[in-house]
Design a protein around this motif. Structure first.
Motif, mmCIF file in Angstrom:
data_model
loop_
_atom_site.group_PDB
_atom_site.id
_atom_site.type_symbol
_atom_site.label_atom_id
_atom_site.label_comp_id
_atom_site.label_asym_id
_atom_site.label_seq_id
_atom_site.Cartn_x
_atom_site.Cartn_y
_atom_site.Cartn_z
ATOM 1 N N SER A 236 0.850 -1.188 0.000
ATOM 2 C CA SER A 236 0.000 0.000 0.000
ATOM 3 C C SER A 236 0.889 1.242 0.000
ATOM 4 C CB SER A 236 -0.913 0.009 1.229
ATOM 5 O OG SER A 236 -0.162 0.044 2.428
ATOM 6 N N TYR A 237 0.437 2.263 -0.725
ATOM 7 C CA TYR A 237 1.204 3.502 -0.839
ATOM 8 C C TYR A 237 0.231 4.629 -1.131
ATOM 9 C CZ TYR A 237 4.793 6.850 -2.302
ATOM 10 O OH TYR A 237 5.593 7.955 -2.408
ATOM 11 N N ASN A 238 0.240 5.656 -0.292
ATOM 12 C CA ASN A 238 -0.664 6.802 -0.434
ATOM 13 C C ASN A 238 -2.127 6.369 -0.543
ATOM 14 O OD1 ASN A 238 1.449 8.605 -0.272
ATOM 15 N ND2 ASN A 238 1.619 8.920 -2.479
ATOM 16 N N GLY A 239 -2.512 5.343 0.234
ATOM 17 C CA GLY A 239 -3.905 4.919 0.273
ATOM 18 C C GLY A 239 -4.328 3.973 -0.833
ATOM 19 N N ASN A 240 -3.416 3.615 -1.719
ATOM 20 C CA ASN A 240 -3.721 2.686 -2.807
ATOM 21 C C ASN A 240 -2.924 1.402 -2.642
ATOM 22 O OD1 ASN A 240 -5.527 4.399 -4.156
ATOM 23 N ND2 ASN A 240 -3.846 5.438 -5.212
ATOM 24 N N VAL A 241 -3.396 0.338 -3.293
ATOM 25 C CA VAL A 241 -2.705 -0.945 -3.294
ATOM 26 C C VAL A 241 -2.072 -1.151 -4.669
ATOM 27 C CG1 VAL A 241 -2.938 -3.450 -3.104
ATOM 28 C CG2 VAL A 241 -4.230 -1.957 -1.572
ATOM 29 N N TYR A 242 -0.793 -1.524 -4.685
ATOM 30 C CA TYR A 242 -0.060 -1.768 -5.922
ATOM 31 C C TYR A 242 0.494 -3.189 -5.916
ATOM 32 C CZ TYR A 242 -0.124 3.315 -6.579
ATOM 33 O OH TYR A 242 -0.519 4.621 -6.733
ATOM 34 N N GLN A 243 0.622 -3.768 -7.103
ATOM 35 C CA GLN A 243 1.194 -5.107 -7.256
ATOM 36 C C GLN A 243 2.407 -5.037 -8.166
ATOM 37 O OE1 GLN A 243 -1.337 -8.665 -7.539
ATOM 38 N NE2 GLN A 243 -0.375 -9.088 -9.506
ATOM 39 N N ALA A 244 3.510 -5.705 -7.743
ATOM 40 C CA ALA A 244 4.742 -5.707 -8.531
ATOM 41 C C ALA A 244 4.603 -6.620 -9.737
ATOM 42 C CB ALA A 244 5.920 -6.142 -7.667
ATOM 43 N N LYS A 245 5.086 -6.149 -10.884
ATOM 44 C CA LYS A 245 5.050 -6.944 -12.111
ATOM 45 C C LYS A 245 6.342 -7.716 -12.331
ATOM 46 C CE LYS A 245 3.763 -3.362 -14.652
ATOM 47 N NZ LYS A 245 3.350 -2.574 -15.851
ATOM 48 N N TRP A 246 7.428 -7.306 -11.669
ATOM 49 C CA TRP A 246 8.674 -8.053 -11.688
ATOM 50 C C TRP A 246 9.505 -7.590 -10.512
ATOM 51 C CZ3 TRP A 246 7.413 -4.853 -15.943
ATOM 52 C CH2 TRP A 246 8.080 -3.630 -16.006
ATOM 53 N N TRP A 247 10.731 -8.120 -10.381
ATOM 54 C CA TRP A 247 11.596 -7.797 -9.249
ATOM 55 C C TRP A 247 11.829 -6.298 -9.159
ATOM 56 C CZ3 TRP A 247 15.973 -5.288 -7.966
ATOM 57 C CH2 TRP A 247 16.639 -5.652 -6.790
ATOM 58 N N THR A 248 11.779 -5.769 -7.932
ATOM 59 C CA THR A 248 11.990 -4.341 -7.771
ATOM 60 C C THR A 248 12.500 -4.024 -6.373
ATOM 61 O OG1 THR A 248 10.939 -2.148 -7.845
ATOM 62 C CG2 THR A 248 9.581 -3.991 -7.096
ATOM 63 N N GLN A 249 13.239 -2.946 -6.266
ATOM 64 C CA GLN A 249 13.662 -2.392 -4.983
ATOM 65 C C GLN A 249 13.882 -0.903 -5.179
ATOM 66 O OE1 GLN A 249 17.446 -3.714 -3.384
ATOM 67 N NE2 GLN A 249 16.848 -3.238 -1.301
ATOM 68 N N GLY A 250 13.194 -0.099 -4.384
ATOM 69 C CA GLY A 250 13.383 1.344 -4.435
ATOM 70 C C GLY A 250 12.565 2.070 -5.476
ATOM 71 N N ASP A 251 11.808 1.336 -6.314
ATOM 72 C CA ASP A 251 10.953 1.975 -7.319
ATOM 73 C C ASP A 251 9.631 2.382 -6.661
ATOM 74 O OD1 ASP A 251 12.581 1.632 -9.735
ATOM 75 O OD2 ASP A 251 12.272 -0.506 -9.364
ATOM 76 N N THR A 252 9.296 3.665 -6.705
ATOM 77 C CA THR A 252 8.129 4.179 -5.990
ATOM 78 C C THR A 252 6.835 3.795 -6.695
ATOM 79 O OG1 THR A 252 9.459 6.082 -5.299
ATOM 80 C CG2 THR A 252 7.064 6.254 -5.030
ATOM 81 N N PRO A 253 5.892 3.158 -5.987
ATOM 82 C CA PRO A 253 4.575 2.870 -6.585
ATOM 83 C C PRO A 253 3.895 4.158 -7.051
ATOM 84 C CG PRO A 253 4.852 1.659 -4.532
ATOM 85 C CD PRO A 253 5.992 2.626 -4.613
ATOM 86 N N GLY A 254 3.243 4.069 -8.198
ATOM 87 C CA GLY A 254 2.601 5.240 -8.773
ATOM 88 C C GLY A 254 3.511 6.057 -9.658
ATOM 89 N N GLU A 255 4.823 5.803 -9.570
ATOM 90 C CA GLU A 255 5.788 6.522 -10.393
ATOM 91 C C GLU A 255 6.572 5.592 -11.308
ATOM 92 O OE1 GLU A 255 8.333 8.833 -7.936
ATOM 93 O OE2 GLU A 255 6.690 9.895 -6.928
ATOM 94 N N SER A 256 6.589 4.306 -10.981
ATOM 95 C CA SER A 256 7.378 3.341 -11.746
ATOM 96 C C SER A 256 6.465 2.347 -12.451
ATOM 97 C CB SER A 256 8.335 2.591 -10.817
ATOM 98 O OG SER A 256 8.961 1.525 -11.499
ATOM 99 N N ASP A 257 6.878 1.943 -13.663
ATOM 100 C CA ASP A 257 6.099 0.981 -14.448
ATOM 101 C C ASP A 257 6.115 -0.413 -13.849
ATOM 102 O OD1 ASP A 257 5.480 2.895 -16.432
ATOM 103 O OD2 ASP A 257 7.457 2.616 -17.314
ATOM 104 N N VAL A 258 7.007 -0.667 -12.886
ATOM 105 C CA VAL A 258 7.066 -1.991 -12.277
ATOM 106 C C VAL A 258 5.846 -2.259 -11.396
ATOM 107 C CG1 VAL A 258 8.313 -1.333 -10.191
ATOM 108 C CG2 VAL A 258 8.624 -3.613 -11.138
ATOM 109 N N TRP A 259 5.163 -1.199 -10.964
ATOM 110 C CA TRP A 259 4.000 -1.338 -10.083
ATOM 111 C C TRP A 259 2.703 -1.134 -10.860
ATOM 112 C CZ3 TRP A 259 4.686 -3.448 -5.526
ATOM 113 C CH2 TRP A 259 5.903 -3.314 -4.875
#
Length: 318
Positions: A236-259
Motif C-alpha cells: 500500500s502507498y498513499n492509500g492505494n494498493v499496488y502489485q509488482a510486475k517483476w523484481w523491484t527495490q526502491g521503485d516508488t509505486p505510482g511513479e514506476s512501471d514496475v508497479w
C-alpha cells in the motif's frame, strides 16, 4: 614429392575446416540456449538485472545455462551445477554472502520460466538444498533433494511456462535448483535460485473467513523503499494498493512501471520522455527505452538486434 606435399596441405586445410565447422556447431548449441526462471528470479537473471554483481558474461545471456542432460544420474559435474558445467563459471562461486537472496516461504508456490525457444520437453524438476547443507561449499548433488517434478512427454511448452509446486519446510538461506530436461537434444537447462525462507509457513486455506483483503490498504503492508519485492507482491502507498510486475527495490509505486495499481484512482501519469526509434545495430542496456511501431519499450538487460515486439528482453511501457 611436391605433389605429396600439396595433397598433405589440402588434407590439413580440410581437417581445419571440418574442425571449425564442429566448433561452430558447439558454439551455436551454447548461445542458442533458451530459458531462465523468471519467478522467483534466478541467480542468472539477477545478474542480468544488475542486482548480482561480478557475474561474467551471463549478464547478457541468462537463458544460456545449457549443459549435459539426464541429471542427476549424469549431467554436469558437482561444483559446476550453477554454471551448467562451466558455461559461466562465475556462477559457481558459492558462499553464504556471495549472492542476493529472494524472499520466499515454504508451501504452495508457482514457478515461472521465460523461454526464448520452446524446446520439446521431457520433464521439469525442482530440487532444494537439504537441512544442514553447507552454504560455503560448492554445490553438489548430495546437497539437494527433489521436491517437485512435471512431465511434458515430449510436448513443446508455452514461452511462459508455470509449474505449481509445494516447497518443503525451510528457514534461512537455501538454494533451489530448477532443471529443464529437453527432448530434442541431449542437454538440459540449469537455473539456481538463492532464497531466504522466513520459516513461518502455515498451510492454511487462503479463502478462510477473516483473511486479509489484499485490495484493502489497511490489510496490505506499506511500501518500503529498502525492501525487495517479487512479481505478484502487493504493497500500500498513499492509500492505494499496488502489485509488482517483476523484481523491484526502491521503485516508488505510482511513479514506476514496475508497479500496477490494484485499487483506488490511478495517479496522473507523468508525460513520458521521447525515446529514439529502435535500431537493430544499436546495443542497449537495461533501462534503455525505444519506440517501435508506435509503442514504447524498455530493455530489461543488454540486448542488440532483438526486435522489441518478439523478444522477452523488451517490456512494453505504454
Amino acid at each position: 614429392m611436391s605433389v605429396k606435399m600439396n595433397n598433405l596441405s589440402y588434407l590439413k586445410v580440410g581437417l581445419m575446416v571440418v574442425g571449425l565447422f564442429f566448433m561452430s556447431l558447439a558454439f551455436t548449441t551454447i548461445v542458442s540456449a533458451h530459458g531462465y526462471v523468471s519467478n522467483p528470479e534466478s541467480r542468472a537473471l539477477l545478474c542480468a538485472d544488475g542486482v548480482n554483481v561480478d557475474c561474467g558474461a551471463v549478464v547478457y545471456e541468462p537463458q544460456s545455462l545449457e549443459g549435459p542432460g539426464n541429471f542427476p544420474e549424469a549431467g554436469v559435474p558437482d561444483g559446476q551445477i550453477a554454471s551448467a558445467g562451466g558455461v559461466f563459471p562465475k556462477l559457481d562461486e558459492q558462499s553464504e554472502t556471495r549472492w542476493t537472496k529472494v524472499p520466499m516461504s515454504s508451501g504452495a508456490f508457482t514457478f515461472e520460466w521465460t523461454l526464448t525457444a520452446a524446446h520439446a520437453s521431457y520433464n521439469w524438476d525442482y530440487y532444494i538444498t537439504k537441512e544442514g547443507w553447507d552454504p560455503n561449499s560448492p554445490l553438489e548433488r548430495s546437497d539437494f533433494e527433489l521436491f517437485c517434478t512435471h512431465n511434458d512427454n515430449g510436448q513443446r511448452p508455452d514461452f511462459t511456462t508455470t509449474h505449481d509446486c509445494e516447497i518443503p519446510q525451510r528457514s534461512g538461506y537455501h538454494v533451489i535448483l530448477a532443471y529443464w530436461e529437453v527432448a530434442d537434444t541431449a542437454n538440459g537447462f540449469y537455473q539456481v535460485i538463492d532464497a531466504n525462507f522466513d520459516g513461518e509457513f502455515e498451510p492454511g486455506d487462503p479463502g478462510e473467513p477473516g483473511e486479509p483483503d489484499p485490495e484493502d490498504p489497511g490489510d496490505t503492508p506499506e511500501w518500503d523503499p529498502n525492501a525487495v519485492y517479487l512479481n505478484g507482491d502487493r504493497v500500500s502507498y498513499n492509500g492505494n494498493v499496488y502489485q509488482a510486475k517483476w523484481w523491484t527495490q526502491g521503485d516508488t509505486p505510482g511513479e514506476s512501471d514496475v508497479w500496477e495499481l490494484v485499487n483506488g484512482d490511478a495517479p496522473e501519469t507523468p508525460e513520458q520522455p521521447e525515446a529514439p526509434e529502435w535500431s537493430s545495430t544499436t546495443a542497449y542496456n537495461g533501462g534503455d527505452r525505444v519506440t517501435y511501431q508506435g509503442v514504447l519499450y524498455e530493455a530489461l538487460w543488454w540486448t542488440q538486434g532483438e526486435t522489441p515486439d518478439t523478444s522477452s528482453v523488451w517490456v512494453v511501457v505504454n
